[in-house]
Design an enzyme around this catalytic site. Structure first.
Site: not given
Ligand code: OKP
Ligand code: ZN
Length: 343
Positions: A164, A198
């Site tokens: 992220h 993920d």
């Protein structure tokens, strides 16, 4: 298989995060995660655990903005020296003001900069954050170096995770984008593909490589219309400029099961085959698992094994990078089950 692990990760241990609804809860991304994985790996005869090599700042500054990295490095110490209006003790730096609107002027103020660089309330900066994030990036770079030399595969047990983190932003437990740093390093020697499995969309990786055609980025994740990180990870986001066509998002839905996931993975695999990379980097978050507290997929450990087999069948030198996964009891088994396909 070469495994890269550094105990410096233990220095990053924020006491809390602000969860959905504004609740202050213990941080899901805990040191225990990496320790449980390490413990499981130590029981495997194929696992050769090594400390990372220090690659210096250059490979990190090639994917991240220099002022952002300086902020990561210095902001906690500066925050500790800052007088505040309340007497509450300071254990972490987390902003309360974000530039969500039209304007994003970079302010001089430390708290202002915190809002400018920190995208959400699940990326608090504590004293050991920078050191741990650098150590994780060095694990990723060491893993990349291993597949550049003679290893068919390697595993970077990175903590904190990275996918992220954008060029100039931290978010969702991520500060430095380990997979991006490693992929950029590999890309000097040959075309590189990153496949992110993920549960959450790899929006930081998308940000970093969006305008590049030498690194193909693909993310399979739950629909960001309903799941973190909400603001990116949509199928129409496919790259820009010379990078157009070199990013692909595959959003799925709550409850996605093994067969449904593998069907989508097949499309990702075909894209990778068409790109024909020299190297493959996997952002391996194990929060796709059915028992994950932050995920809503219905993927079993056997499904994770099938996903690993499908990816290993590509036959590319592969660097596996640890991302998320928050069911600590299942985490070690799930990631080793995945990795065994690459041994
Ligand atoms: C990091 B990684 C979910 C709350 C979101 C942040 C999640 C970060 C996930 N309801 N909190 O991709 O595993
Ligand atoms: Zn995740």
């Amino acid at each position: 298989m070469y495994i890269f692990y550094s105990d410096v990760h233990l220095q990053h241990n924020p006491a809390f995060e602000i969860f959905d609804g504004g609740e202050k809860v213990p941080n899901f991304e805990s040191p225990e995660r990496a320790e449980r994985i390490l413990k499981t790996l130590k029981q495997k005869s194929w696992a050769e655990i090594h400390s990372p090599t220090d690659f210096g700042m250059e490979p990190i500054l090639e994917v991240h903005d220099a002022d952002y990295i300086t902020f990561l490095q210095n902001s906690f110490a500066e925050w500790m020296q800052t007088e505040t209006e309340t007497n509450f003790s300071k254990s972490a730096l987390l902003p309360a003001t974000f530039p969500a609107g039209k304007w994003r002027h970079k302010p001089v103020s430390l708290l202002g900069k915190a809002g400018y660089y920190i995208q959400d309330l699940s990326a608090p900066i504590v004293e050991g954050t920078f050191a741990a994030a650098i150590a994780a990036a060095n694990c990723a770079l060491s893993g990349a170096n291993a597949i550049l030399t003679n290893q068919k595969s390697s595993f970077a047990l990175c903590r904190p995770p990275g996918h992220h983190a954008g060029k100039a932003s931290c978010a969702g437990y991520c500060y430095i984008n380990n997979a991006a740093v490693a992929a950029n390093f590999l890309s000097k020697r040959g075309k590189t593909a990153i496949l992110d499995i993920d549960y959450h969309a790899g929006n930081g990786t998308q940000d970093i490589f969006y305008d590049r055609c030498d690194v193909l980025t693909i993310s399979i994740h739950d629909d960001p219309g309903h799941a973190y990180p909400y603001f990116a990870g949509y199928p129409e986001e496919t790259g820009e400029g010379i990078g157009f066509g070199f990013h692909q998002n595959y959003p799925l839905f709550d409850g996605t099961n093994d067969d449904q996931y593998l069907e989508t993975l097949q499309m990702a695999v075909e894209k990778i085959i068409a790109f024909d990379p020299a190297y493959l980097v996997i952002s391996a978050g194990m929060d796709l698992y059915c028992g994950d507290p932050l995920g809503k997929f219905n993927i079993t450990t056997d499904g994770i094994n099938r996903i690993g087999k499908e990816i290993s069948n590509l036959g590319k030198p592969t660097l596996v990078i640890m991302e998320g996964g928050y069911n600590n009891d299942a985490l070690g088994t799930n990631i080793t089950t995945f990795l065994e396909n690459f041994v």
